[in-house]
Design a protein around this motif. Structure first.
Motif, short mmCIF file in Angstrom:
data_model
loop_
_atom_site.label_atom_id
_atom_site.label_comp_id
_atom_site.label_asym_id
_atom_site.label_seq_id
_atom_site.Cartn_x
_atom_site.Cartn_y
_atom_site.Cartn_z
N ALA A 29 0.85 -1.19 0.00
CA ALA A 29 0.00 0.00 0.00
C ALA A 29 0.88 1.23 0.00
O ALA A 29 1.93 1.26 0.65
CB ALA A 29 -0.90 -0.01 1.22
N ASP A 30 0.46 2.26 -0.73
CA ASP A 30 1.18 3.53 -0.78
C ASP A 30 0.92 4.25 0.54
O ASP A 30 -0.20 4.60 0.86
CB ASP A 30 0.68 4.35 -1.97
CG ASP A 30 1.50 5.60 -2.19
OD1 ASP A 30 2.49 5.79 -1.47
OD2 ASP A 30 1.15 6.37 -3.10
N GLN A 36 -2.86 7.24 0.71
CA GLN A 36 -3.88 6.94 1.72
C GLN A 36 -5.24 7.51 1.31
O GLN A 36 -6.28 6.86 1.49
CB GLN A 36 -3.46 7.48 3.08
CG GLN A 36 -2.29 6.72 3.69
CD GLN A 36 -1.86 7.29 5.03
OE1 GLN A 36 -2.67 7.86 5.74
NE2 GLN A 36 -0.59 7.11 5.35
N PHE A 37 -5.24 8.73 0.72
CA PHE A 37 -6.50 9.30 0.23
C PHE A 37 -7.07 8.44 -0.90
O PHE A 37 -8.28 8.17 -0.94
CB PHE A 37 -6.30 10.74 -0.27
CG PHE A 37 -6.45 11.77 0.81
CD1 PHE A 37 -7.69 12.00 1.40
CD2 PHE A 37 -5.37 12.54 1.22
CE1 PHE A 37 -7.83 12.96 2.39
CE2 PHE A 37 -5.51 13.49 2.20
CZ PHE A 37 -6.74 13.71 2.79
N GLU A 38 -6.21 8.00 -1.81
CA GLU A 38 -6.68 7.15 -2.91
C GLU A 38 -7.22 5.83 -2.38
O GLU A 38 -8.24 5.32 -2.87
CB GLU A 38 -5.54 6.92 -3.91
CG GLU A 38 -5.20 8.15 -4.72
CD GLU A 38 -3.96 7.97 -5.58
OE1 GLU A 38 -3.28 6.92 -5.48
OE2 GLU A 38 -3.65 8.91 -6.35
N GLU A 41 -10.59 6.50 -0.88
CA GLU A 41 -11.57 6.70 -1.94
C GLU A 41 -11.94 5.37 -2.59
O GLU A 41 -13.10 5.12 -2.92
CB GLU A 41 -10.98 7.66 -2.99
CG GLU A 41 -11.96 8.11 -4.04
CD GLU A 41 -11.31 9.09 -5.01
OE1 GLU A 41 -11.61 9.00 -6.20
OE2 GLU A 41 -10.49 9.92 -4.58
N ARG A 42 -10.96 4.50 -2.75
CA ARG A 42 -11.21 3.19 -3.36
C ARG A 42 -12.10 2.33 -2.46
O ARG A 42 -12.97 1.61 -2.94
CB ARG A 42 -9.87 2.49 -3.62
CG ARG A 42 -9.98 1.24 -4.48
CD ARG A 42 -8.62 0.62 -4.74
NE ARG A 42 -7.90 0.21 -3.55
CZ ARG A 42 -8.17 -0.89 -2.84
NH1 ARG A 42 -9.14 -1.68 -3.19
NH2 ARG A 42 -7.45 -1.19 -1.78
N LYS A 43 -11.89 2.43 -1.15
CA LYS A 43 -12.67 1.61 -0.22
C LYS A 43 -14.04 2.21 0.08
O LYS A 43 -14.88 1.57 0.69
CB LYS A 43 -11.90 1.45 1.10
CG LYS A 43 -10.73 0.52 1.01
CD LYS A 43 -10.09 0.37 2.37
CE LYS A 43 -8.94 -0.61 2.35
NZ LYS A 43 -8.32 -0.74 3.67
#
Length: 201
Positions: A29-30, A36-38, A41-43
């Motif tokens: 994970a980045d 973390q924002f991405e 947003e993905r989750k």
């Protein structure tokens, strides 16, 4: 047999799903804020209200975790800024100290160079060029005086030789004159004696 095929297909699909799930989980994970924002947003899930407005639904724990990470990143950045500021201040002080030492060394070097390029002459520190000029002026002056005295000596010697020669000539002439005068006197004395002798007779 059909059941067996279906079971086998289901088994393969579940195994492939597990492999894909492991691949997704094993992906690193980045950890940056952007990553973390991405991830958040993905989750997140979509929700559309009754009036048609779309919303993103996120877990409160994920938002709190992101918030904590943001504050942690800000605190770390502030600490880094403070550390860098302290380092800059220390470096500036060290640079100032080094500059003062460099100036002191430069002054000492200039002083040593000046002493090296100078000579003490009658207690005064003068440059070698000036010293050489004074020295050669004195030598040149003494040489001119020497030539002047040689000229005067030769001139005096010439005059002395002339005077000696004239004196020698004069002495010789005087001696000749004295001898002639003596001869004349003797001659006159004889004549006088002869005359006296004649008168006595």
């Amino acid at each position: 047999m059909k059941h067996l095929r279906v079971l086998f297909t289901l088994f393969l699909l579940t195994q492939m799903g597990a492999v894909f799930a492991q691949e997704e989980e094993s992906e690193p994970a980045d950890k940056s804020l952007k990553g973390q924002f991405e991830e958040l947003e993905r989750k997140s899930t979509n929700y559309r209200s009754g009036n048609g407005v779309a919303y993103e639904v996120m877990k409160l724990s994920s938002i709190n975790e992101l918030k904590a990470n943001i504050f942690d990143t800000i605190n770390t950045a502030n600490k880094n800024i403070k550390d860098l500021s302290n380092t800059i201040t220390a470096n500036e002080a060290e640079i100032e100290d080094l500059n003062s030492k460099l100036q002191e060394t430069t002054n000492k070097l200039n002083s040593v160079t000046e002493e090296k390029d100078s000579i003490s002459f009658f207690g005064a520190l003068i440059s070698k060029g000036t010293y050489n000029f004074i020295l050669w002026s004195i030598i040149f002056g003494l040489l001119i005086l020497l030539l002047f005295f040689i000229y005067r000596f030769r001139n005096s010697n010439f005059l002395t030789q002339q005077a000696k020669s004239a004196l020698s000539d004069l002495e010789e002439e005087y001696e000749n004159h004295r001898r002639r005068a003596l001869e004349r006197e003797q001659k006159i004395s004889r004549q006088l004696q002869d005359e006296l002798n004649k008168q006595k007779k």
